[in-house]
Design a protein around this motif. Structure first.
Motif, PDB file in Angstrom:
ATOM      1  N   LYS A 102       1.411  -6.658 -11.943  1.00 29.94           N
ATOM      2  CA  LYS A 102       0.197  -6.431 -11.159  1.00 29.94           C
ATOM      3  C   LYS A 102       0.375  -7.018  -9.752  1.00 29.94           C
ATOM      4  O   LYS A 102       0.074  -6.373  -8.752  1.00 29.94           O
ATOM      5  N   GLU A 159       0.535  -4.845  -6.400  1.00 34.01           N
ATOM      6  CA  GLU A 159      -0.528  -5.068  -5.405  1.00 34.01           C
ATOM      7  C   GLU A 159       0.056  -5.504  -4.069  1.00 34.01           C
ATOM      8  O   GLU A 159      -0.501  -5.222  -3.020  1.00 34.01           O
ATOM      9  N   GLU A 171      -0.622  -1.158  -4.236  1.00 35.28           N
ATOM     10  CA  GLU A 171      -0.980  -0.297  -5.377  1.00 35.28           C
ATOM     11  C   GLU A 171      -1.821  -1.082  -6.377  1.00 35.28           C
ATOM     12  O   GLU A 171      -1.450  -2.176  -6.795  1.00 35.28           O
ATOM     13  N   GLN A 172      -2.945  -0.516  -6.744  1.00 35.65           N
ATOM     14  CA  GLN A 172      -3.808  -1.180  -7.719  1.00 35.65           C
ATOM     15  C   GLN A 172      -3.250  -0.954  -9.114  1.00 35.65           C
ATOM     16  O   GLN A 172      -2.961   0.175  -9.492  1.00 35.65           O
ATOM     17  N   TYR A 173      -3.085  -2.029  -9.861  1.00 36.81           N
ATOM     18  CA  TYR A 173      -2.670  -1.852 -11.252  1.00 36.81           C
ATOM     19  C   TYR A 173      -3.947  -1.871 -12.088  1.00 36.81           C
ATOM     20  O   TYR A 173      -4.773  -2.790 -11.937  1.00 36.81           O
TER      21      TYR A 173
END
Ligand SMILES: Nc1ncnc2c1ncn2[C@@H]1O[C@H](COP(=O)(O)OP(=O)(O)OP(=O)(O)O)[C@@H](O)[C@H]1O
Length: 683
Positions: free
Chosen positions: A377, A381, A385-387
């Motif tokens: 994550k 991030e 990029e959103q996990y």
């Protein structure tokens, strides 16, 4: 579309495109500029390899590394594709002429070459037709990128020459800032931006602190011996010395391994590379010189013996792992000294932006290491990029129990406060007690050990109340705070400048000036430490003294500076003058030689991630100089002694005091304990 697919099958033997490949190729064929940002190993190369074969016009690919171009040319030729490269290592003088006649499907070029070939080269080739101008590893364009290359900055000049040719930037490691820079710098027109997932879901990410030395190497060798038959392993080292030590230990254990670093001659490196790629050797011990472009499908394990200089580098290097999609493992071992190399990494960087970018990347790598929450994550991030979940289930923090996870965080804290010998002794003898004490401390401080602790600046700083009050009207709160961090907390100028609690970093030079003002206002000041950090030697002091005598006044700095050699800076002069006004003589100052400081151990290393052989060697040589450069780093002992000077309470974080904690841990957490703990949590 049919032609695209048949090219894919005919030349590459794949039955289908990966989804984004089709999109990118389509847009390039339509002559649209593109920015392709996709994970390591996701297949970006096909995006520039297919269009030239479809439109039957040469594709130009700018690539930073000659060895990478050579490998790609070889691989493409084996597929029956006419490929060549132009760069300093090209011995065949006919290549350039053939290239401008459009004889190649794909022509690789170094950025230098692309910017220096005569305009006639481009005009001749344009007559034959150019299908695309691709810039691979495009993050090198950005000063915010982890491997800024100034030559990449000039590529946009070709825009006015290569009219009507689609420009394509490709990279696996671009944060939003870097993407923005690529688009601007390459002057991409209405680009089709393709940002895929950075997630390499088949990779397990794990991190552990370690003590550099033979006993750890022996353990590592033992571990390797267990997996040697299950696929290939790369062990990345930060220094050539480590590469040699690990290789030697593997050989002594009867494990065959290749070695790759910048001090090896070209032939030996190529041989090592060849044996590894052909599976004749399962283990490769290498510096980061080995990495970019390694596209071996069955690498099952990538081990980092020491933390890389940035999270982007880590992502690139660990990205060599599991490129066939099969579950593979990435372990990163770090020591706290890995994070104290910022000054060196900033070395010859010219602009503040570059320096800030390097410091930010190093901080990100550090945060990644000490993290107690999901590593994937955090990594994703970092790239914007959103996990979607809090836990990926495929990193050490998501797979171990909560208790174990906390322990690793605590072990790190433990390492930070203890000498290696003492650490070993503590862990063996008092490990459980000590961990309990730290847990208690964290509760006492109301801190979470789940990775949020680093962000607790405001709370934590409140604990660092000192007996010295800011009674000066001249000293603004910001200046007093900087002095407190320096003098009381023992933070370096660099750390103060980039302190995470600040809304925006300030220049290191500004911090140094704040500190001088604090000294001038009569606050306690460690002049020897300060002089060492800024490199003000007794010799320079004498030179400044001579220059002042010559000028006959110290009212203006410029005339004094003009009398001095280049290496004497305004900072030196200002410091000298402040010392004089504070009544500090040069005899009062003894240069501090901190033999314990781990930063001094920065060894010969640093093959720039993207570099050719000569650059690597230059870099190696430069690392040699580091030991003699004034380096700023505060060891625990310096810090403790600094704090002691101004604290009314008898505060000591010695081995005895830690043992005291252990003895009395049931009696609650003392203020002093809280303070040392809080202090370390800040970085
Ligand atoms: N459509 C496809 N089908 C199957 N395999 C593919 C496809 N496209 C690419 N590959 C394979 O995926 C692997 C990785 O491709 P490539 O080297 O282009 O990745 P990359 O995105 O450039 O990675 P890196 O940034 O790490 O260098 C290669 O072995 C390539 O042959």
């Amino acid at each position: 579309m049919d032609t695209m697919l048949s090219v894919l099958k005919q030349y590459f033997g794949f039955s289908d495109f990966r989804p984004y490949q089709k999109d990118a190729i389509q847009k390039i064929i339509e002559k649209r500029d593109c920015l392709v940002v996709m994970a390591t190993g996701s297949g970006k190369s096909l995006c520039y390899q297919v269009p030239p074969l479809v439109v039957r016009k040469t594709g130009i690919v700018v690539s930073p590394l000659i060895s990478l171009m050579q490998d790609q040319v070889m691989a493409l030729k084996q597929r029956g594709i006419k490929a060549e490269y132009l760069g300093s290592a090209q011995k065949d003088s006919t290549v350039q002429r053939k290239a401008e006649q459009g004889q190649f499907d794909i022509l690789f070029m170094t950025p230098e070459k692309a910017c220096t070939v005569p305009t006639s080269f481009w005009s001749n080739l344009l007559k034959e037709g150019i299908s695309l101008f691709a810039v691979d590893e495009a993050h090198c364009i950005s000063e915010w990128g982890h491997d800024f290359r100034v030559e990449y900055k000039n590529l946009h000049n070709l825009r006015s020459v290569l009219l009507d040719v689609p420009f394509v930037g490709l990279t696996a490691t671009a944060t939003e800032k870097v993407r923005f820079d690529i688009i601007n710098s390459l002057k991409l027109k209405n680009p089709y931006v393709l940002v895929g997932s950075f997630d390499r879901s088949n990779l397990f990410y794990g991190v552990k602190p370690f003590s550099r030395g033979q006993s750890f190497v022996d353990e590592l060798v033992q571990e390797i011996s267990k997996v040697v038959s299950s696929g290939s392993t790369i062990i990345y080292c930060t220094t050539i010395k480590d590469v040699e030590q690990i290789s030697k230990s593997l050989a002594e254990a009867g494990i065959e391994a290749g070695m790759y670093h910048g001090q090896m001659d070209k032939k030996s490196r190529e041989e090592s590379h060849r044996l590894f790629v052909r599976d004749e050797l399962q283990i490769m011990v290498a510096t980061i010189a080995f990495g970019m472009g390694i596209d071996k499908p069955n690498i099952r394990q990538v081990i980092h013996y020491g933390c890389p200089k940035s999270l982007e580098c880590y992502y690139q290097e660990s990205g060599r792992c599991g490129r066939d999609g099969i579950a593979s493992v990435c372990w990163l071992y770090y020591t706290r000294s890995d994070f104290a190399k910022g000054d060196f990494y900033c070395g010859d960087l010219k602009t503040e932006t570059q320096k800030r970018a390097v410091m930010e990347s190093l901080l990100a790598a550090e945060r990644y290491c000490v993290l107690a929450t999901c590593r994937r994550k955090f990594l994703l991030e970092h790239f914007g990029e959103q996990y979607p979940a809090d836990r990926c289930g495929n990193c050490d923090n998501c797979t171990v129990s909560k208790k174990e996870r906390d322990m690793s965080r605590e072990a790190f804290l433990l390492m930070m406060t203890c000498s290696d010998y003492f650490l070993q002794h503590l862990v063996t003898k008092y490990g459980d007690h000590f961990l309990r004490v730290i847990q208690q401390l964290s509760q006492g401080l109301n801190l979470s050990l789940d990775g949020e602790a680093n962000l607790l600046n405001n709370e934590v700083r409140k604990l660092s109340t000192v007996s010295v009050k800011n009674s000066s009207k001249k000293l603004t709160p910001a200046k007093f705070e900087a002095w407190k961090m320096w003098h009381e907390d023992g933070l370096s100028i660099q750390m103060i400048a980039n302190f995470p609690g600040r809304s925006a970093p300030i220049k290191e030079q500004t911090v140094a000036e704040y500190l001088l003002e604090a000294a001038q206002e009569g606050l306690p000041f460690d002049w020897s430490r300060f002089c060492e950090v800024i490199g003000l030697t007794q010799e320079i002091e004498s030179e400044i003294q001579g220059a002042i005598l010559k000028v006959g006044s110290k009212d203006k700095l410029k005339p004094i500076k003009d009398e001095l050699p280049e290496n004497v800076t305004y900072q030196h002069i200002k410091t000298y003058l402040t010392m004089q006004s504070c009544g500090v003589s040069k005899d009062d100052i003894q240069t501090q030689k901190d033999s314990e400081s781990e930063i001094q151990q920065v060894e010969t290393h640093c093959e720039a991630n993207i570099s050719d052989h000569s650059l690597m060697e230059k870099c190696d040589l430069e690392m040699d100089k580091v030991a003699s450069r004034p380096v700023e780093f505060t060891t625990k002992r310096q810090k403790v002694s600094d704090m002691k000077e101004i604290n009314s309470t008898d505060f000591k974080a010695t081995e005895n005091s830690i043992l005291e904690w252990l003895k009395h841990h049931d009696e609650g957490v003392s203020e002093n304990s809280k303070r040392v703990f809080a202090l370390w949590l800040q970085f």
